[in-house]
Write a protein that holds these residues in place. Structure first.
Motif, PDB file in Angstrom:
ATOM      1  N   ALA A 266     -34.148 -98.950  19.192  1.00 43.52           N
ATOM      2  CA  ALA A 266     -35.184 -99.763  19.846  1.00 43.52           C
ATOM      3  C   ALA A 266     -34.615-101.035  20.455  1.00 43.52           C
ATOM      4  CB  ALA A 266     -36.281-100.113  18.843  1.00 43.52           C
ATOM      5  N   GLY A 267     -33.314-101.273  20.269  1.00 39.14           N
ATOM      6  CA  GLY A 267     -32.699-102.465  20.823  1.00 39.14           C
ATOM      7  C   GLY A 267     -32.824-103.695  19.947  1.00 39.14           C
ATOM      8  N   ASN A 268     -33.343-103.540  18.705  1.00 34.98           N
ATOM      9  CA  ASN A 268     -33.459-104.666  17.779  1.00 34.98           C
ATOM     10  C   ASN A 268     -32.141-104.840  17.023  1.00 34.98           C
ATOM     11  OD1 ASN A 268     -36.173-105.089  18.471  1.00 34.98           O
ATOM     12  ND2 ASN A 268     -36.845-103.545  16.998  1.00 34.98           N
ATOM     13  N   THR A 269     -31.117-105.262  17.732  1.00 37.42           N
ATOM     14  CA  THR A 269     -29.771-105.278  17.158  1.00 37.42           C
ATOM     15  C   THR A 269     -29.646-106.240  15.976  1.00 37.42           C
ATOM     16  OG1 THR A 269     -29.068-106.923  18.801  1.00 37.42           O
ATOM     17  CG2 THR A 269     -28.718-104.619  19.345  1.00 37.42           C
ATOM     18  N   GLY A 270     -30.256-107.409  16.080  1.00 40.82           N
ATOM     19  CA  GLY A 270     -30.164-108.378  14.990  1.00 40.82           C
ATOM     20  C   GLY A 270     -30.751-107.835  13.704  1.00 40.82           C
ATOM     21  N   ARG A 271     -31.940-107.286  13.770  1.00 40.69           N
ATOM     22  CA  ARG A 271     -32.589-106.734  12.581  1.00 40.69           C
ATOM     23  C   ARG A 271     -31.847-105.516  12.063  1.00 40.69           C
ATOM     24  NH1 ARG A 271     -38.698-105.652  13.681  1.00 40.69           N
ATOM     25  NH2 ARG A 271     -38.551-105.051  11.477  1.00 40.69           N
ATOM     26  N   ALA A 272     -31.280-104.726  12.958  1.00 41.22           N
ATOM     27  CA  ALA A 272     -30.509-103.550  12.536  1.00 41.22           C
ATOM     28  C   ALA A 272     -29.280-103.979  11.740  1.00 41.22           C
ATOM     29  CB  ALA A 272     -30.099-102.725  13.748  1.00 41.22           C
ATOM     30  N   ILE A 273     -28.600-105.010  12.212  1.00 42.76           N
ATOM     31  CA  ILE A 273     -27.402-105.501  11.519  1.00 42.76           C
ATOM     32  C   ILE A 273     -27.781-106.061  10.147  1.00 42.76           C
ATOM     33  CG2 ILE A 273     -25.587-107.257  11.570  1.00 42.76           C
ATOM     34  CD1 ILE A 273     -25.539-106.895  14.636  1.00 42.76           C
ATOM     35  N   GLU A 274     -28.886-106.806  10.087  1.00 41.85           N
ATOM     36  CA  GLU A 274     -29.339-107.345   8.806  1.00 41.85           C
ATOM     37  C   GLU A 274     -29.673-106.220   7.830  1.00 41.85           C
ATOM     38  OE1 GLU A 274     -32.640-109.875   9.560  1.00 41.85           O
ATOM     39  OE2 GLU A 274     -31.487-111.387  10.661  1.00 41.85           O
ATOM     40  N   ALA A 275     -30.362-105.185   8.313  1.00 42.97           N
ATOM     41  CA  ALA A 275     -30.717-104.054   7.454  1.00 42.97           C
ATOM     42  C   ALA A 275     -29.461-103.331   6.973  1.00 42.97           C
ATOM     43  CB  ALA A 275     -31.639-103.096   8.207  1.00 42.97           C
ATOM     44  N   HIS A 276     -28.475-103.209   7.856  1.00 44.04           N
ATOM     45  CA  HIS A 276     -27.224-102.548   7.479  1.00 44.04           C
ATOM     46  C   HIS A 276     -26.521-103.313   6.360  1.00 44.04           C
ATOM     47  CE1 HIS A 276     -23.340-100.554   7.787  1.00 44.04           C
ATOM     48  NE2 HIS A 276     -22.783-101.746   7.947  1.00 44.04           N
ATOM     49  N   ARG A 277     -26.443-104.616   6.484  1.00 42.52           N
ATOM     50  CA  ARG A 277     -25.784-105.428   5.461  1.00 42.52           C
ATOM     51  C   ARG A 277     -26.522-105.320   4.129  1.00 42.52           C
ATOM     52  NH1 ARG A 277     -24.913-110.805   9.246  1.00 42.52           N
ATOM     53  NH2 ARG A 277     -23.033-110.087  10.363  1.00 42.52           N
ATOM     54  N   ALA A 278     -27.846-105.395   4.191  1.00 46.24           N
ATOM     55  CA  ALA A 278     -28.643-105.350   2.962  1.00 46.24           C
ATOM     56  C   ALA A 278     -28.497-104.012   2.253  1.00 46.24           C
ATOM     57  CB  ALA A 278     -30.114-105.626   3.289  1.00 46.24           C
ATOM     58  N   VAL A 279     -28.621-102.930   2.994  1.00 43.07           N
ATOM     59  CA  VAL A 279     -28.562-101.617   2.360  1.00 43.07           C
ATOM     60  C   VAL A 279     -27.155-101.311   1.859  1.00 43.07           C
ATOM     61  CG1 VAL A 279     -28.021-100.168   4.372  1.00 43.07           C
ATOM     62  CG2 VAL A 279     -29.459 -99.255   2.537  1.00 43.07           C
ATOM     63  N   THR A 280     -26.134-101.817   2.533  1.00 39.44           N
ATOM     64  CA  THR A 280     -24.759-101.592   2.078  1.00 39.44           C
ATOM     65  C   THR A 280     -24.528-102.250   0.726  1.00 39.44           C
ATOM     66  OG1 THR A 280     -23.913-101.434   4.344  1.00 39.44           O
ATOM     67  CG2 THR A 280     -22.321-101.939   2.614  1.00 39.44           C
ATOM     68  N   GLU A 281     -25.006-103.472   0.560  1.00 38.82           N
ATOM     69  CA  GLU A 281     -24.857-104.170  -0.721  1.00 38.82           C
ATOM     70  C   GLU A 281     -25.599-103.428  -1.834  1.00 38.82           C
ATOM     71  OE1 GLU A 281     -26.241-108.113  -0.120  1.00 38.82           O
ATOM     72  OE2 GLU A 281     -24.566-108.719   1.189  1.00 38.82           O
ATOM     73  N   GLN A 282     -26.805-102.968  -1.541  1.00 42.71           N
ATOM     74  CA  GLN A 282     -27.593-102.263  -2.540  1.00 42.71           C
ATOM     75  C   GLN A 282     -26.969-100.917  -2.901  1.00 42.71           C
ATOM     76  OE1 GLN A 282     -31.705-102.124  -1.149  1.00 42.71           O
ATOM     77  NE2 GLN A 282     -31.466-104.176  -0.288  1.00 42.71           N
ATOM     78  N   LEU A 283     -26.392-100.247  -1.915  1.00 47.35           N
ATOM     79  CA  LEU A 283     -25.737 -98.965  -2.168  1.00 47.35           C
ATOM     80  C   LEU A 283     -24.477 -99.148  -3.009  1.00 47.35           C
ATOM     81  CD1 LEU A 283     -26.161 -97.296   1.351  1.00 47.35           C
ATOM     82  CD2 LEU A 283     -27.187 -96.506  -0.802  1.00 47.35           C
ATOM     83  N   ASP A 284     -23.740-100.222  -2.758  1.00 46.37           N
ATOM     84  CA  ASP A 284     -22.552-100.515  -3.565  1.00 46.37           C
ATOM     85  C   ASP A 284     -22.942-100.717  -5.027  1.00 46.37           C
ATOM     86  OD1 ASP A 284     -20.915-100.352  -1.361  1.00 46.37           O
ATOM     87  OD2 ASP A 284     -20.811-102.530  -1.027  1.00 46.37           O
ATOM     88  N   GLU A 285     -24.021-101.457  -5.233  1.00 53.83           N
ATOM     89  CA  GLU A 285     -24.495-101.723  -6.600  1.00 53.83           C
ATOM     90  C   GLU A 285     -24.923-100.437  -7.291  1.00 53.83           C
ATOM     91  OE1 GLU A 285     -28.158-104.135  -8.804  1.00 53.83           O
ATOM     92  OE2 GLU A 285     -27.618-104.602  -6.728  1.00 53.83           O
ATOM     93  N   TYR A 299     -22.861 -87.985 -10.506  1.00 57.77           N
ATOM     94  CA  TYR A 299     -21.776 -87.734  -9.545  1.00 57.77           C
ATOM     95  C   TYR A 299     -22.334 -87.148  -8.248  1.00 57.77           C
ATOM     96  CZ  TYR A 299     -17.866 -85.377  -7.310  1.00 57.77           C
ATOM     97  OH  TYR A 299     -16.955 -84.933  -6.388  1.00 57.77           O
ATOM     98  N   ARG A 300     -23.254 -86.187  -8.374  1.00 62.21           N
ATOM     99  CA  ARG A 300     -23.857 -85.576  -7.181  1.00 62.21           C
ATOM    100  C   ARG A 300     -24.628 -86.613  -6.364  1.00 62.21           C
ATOM    101  NH1 ARG A 300     -25.192 -81.649 -11.203  1.00 62.21           N
ATOM    102  NH2 ARG A 300     -23.861 -79.796 -11.019  1.00 62.21           N
ATOM    103  N   TYR A 301     -25.376 -87.470  -7.049  1.00 60.11           N
ATOM    104  CA  TYR A 301     -26.142 -88.489  -6.335  1.00 60.11           C
ATOM    105  C   TYR A 301     -25.210 -89.446  -5.594  1.00 60.11           C
ATOM    106  CZ  TYR A 301     -30.102 -86.967  -9.224  1.00 60.11           C
ATOM    107  OH  TYR A 301     -31.089 -86.236  -9.834  1.00 60.11           O
ATOM    108  N   GLY A 302     -24.120 -89.819  -6.234  1.00 61.63           N
ATOM    109  CA  GLY A 302     -23.171 -90.708  -5.564  1.00 61.63           C
ATOM    110  C   GLY A 302     -22.502 -90.043  -4.381  1.00 61.63           C
TER     111      GLY A 302
END
Length: 354
Positions: A266-285, A299-302
């Motif tokens: 949709a061209g919402n690059t700023g919000r997309a980048i913010e969502a990417h950072r947030a979900v990456t941190e949560q996925l790492d945890e 193991y399968r879920y990971g």
């Protein structure tokens, strides 16, 4: 065109009768490029230049013949798919010894998965596959939007299958991947045809630059759909559904990962980048927590779910980068007044979330 020398020639635009521009072409140059008296040429605007193209390309050069005797049986359908993606109009599958029923069925099934192609004739020794696409009835941006819808819905259904331990829904997700593959093959075909014949992109109302951009976006969406298949694998292989809290967490993370894709389109690059950072941190945890459990389902879920959400978000970020690159490229081109930085950015694809 005959593939003769492609170096440019310099000519001066003349005025005829006060109302018509004329441009003379050297006879030898025209002969080298297959031109003759009475031919029709089309001029297409493309950024800061014009592209001149003949009305059609040679039909023989846009056709292929696949001899069954020269190809391993399992490779025939692959050759047909390759010819379709390459943009060929006519594909003939032939065998002097005749085509058996099983091969005919596999060829027919393959063609039915192509947009704009159909089996024209079937004989004992050959099958003729012909393009019948009506450019007015298709749209590359619309195909991209359909790919987005399929890919996002596949991810949503796949994580639901994990939460509810629904093998049937997981199998449906896998089957829907063929729809995304079909659309990706079509976008790839449009790009290849446009590289071969600029008239084709004119009929589809896109430029070469936009066609390449659409192709790159389609490739990312095709991979997002593949990640949904991996999530569905977890639903089939798990020994039991996850507990309610973990299931809700899976659903939230997958939803956020697909939001990155939707926002990017949709061209919402700023919000997309913010969502990417947030979900990456949560996925790492979450990944670290699953690794600490050490049981087979963790193991399968990971491997299948967490990693797929991570890859999905990364594909969304790739689309962000493509959009930024296209916008920068537009700003580096002069507009009609010779000014830089006023060009419109690449058209948005899909619909974003609010």
């Amino acid at each position: 065109m005959t593939g003769q020398p492609t170096h440019p020639i310099e000519r001066t635009v003349q005025m005829a009768g006060g109302s018509t521009f004329t441009l003379s072409l050297p006879r030898e140059w025209g002969d080298d490029h297959g031109l003759s008296k009475g031919d029709t040429l089309y001029l297409y605007p493309n950024s800061d230049r014009l592209i001149v193209a003949p009305s059609t390309i040679d039909a023989e050069s846009n056709a292929t013949r696949i001899d069954v005797a020269d190809v391993a049986e399992e490779g025939i359908v692959q050759r047909i798919r390759g010819a379709y993606t390459a943009g060929l109009d006519r594909i003939v599958v032939a065998s002097e010894s005749g085509l058996d029923d099983d091969l005919l069925r596999r060829v027919t099934d393959a063609v039915e998965s192509f947009i704009g192609m159909e089996v024209q004739t079937v004989a004992d020794d050959e099958v003729v596959i012909q393009d019948h696409l009506d450019p007015d009835a298709v749209s590359i941006p619309q195909s991209i939007e359909q790919m987005r819808q399929h890919a996002v819905e596949m991810q949503r259904d796949a994580v639901t299958a994990v939460r509810t331990d629904d093998d049937t829904l997981a199998r449906i997700v896998r089957e829907r991947d063929t729809h995304v593959d079909r659309l990706f093959a079509f976008v790839s075909r449009c790009l290849h045809r446009g590289l071969e014949d600029v008239n084709e992109l004119g009929r589809l109302n896109v430029t070469r630059k936009d066609a390449f951009h659409y192709y790159k976006v389609a490739r990312e969406l095709e991979r997002v759909a593949d990640r949904a298949e991996r999530i569905a694998d977890a639903a089939v292989e798990q020994s039991a559904p996850p507990d309610e809290d973990l299931g809700e967490r899976f659903e939230t993370l997958v939803s956020t990962a697909t939001d990155v894709v939707t926002l990017a389109l949709a061209g919402n690059t700023g919000r997309a980048i913010e969502a990417h950072r947030a979900v990456t941190e949560q996925l790492d945890e979450l990944d670290a927590q699953l690794a600490a459990r050490g049981d087979p389902d963790a193991y399968r879920y990971g491997r299948d779910l967490v990693e797929s959400a991570r890859r999905t978000s990364a594909h969304g970020l790739n689309i962000v980068n493509m959009t930024v690159e296209a916008s920068v490229a537009n700003k580096l081109r002069p507009d009609e007044q010779g000014q830089y930085g006023r060009s419109q950015p690449t058209a948005r694809l899909g619909r974003g979330t609010n």
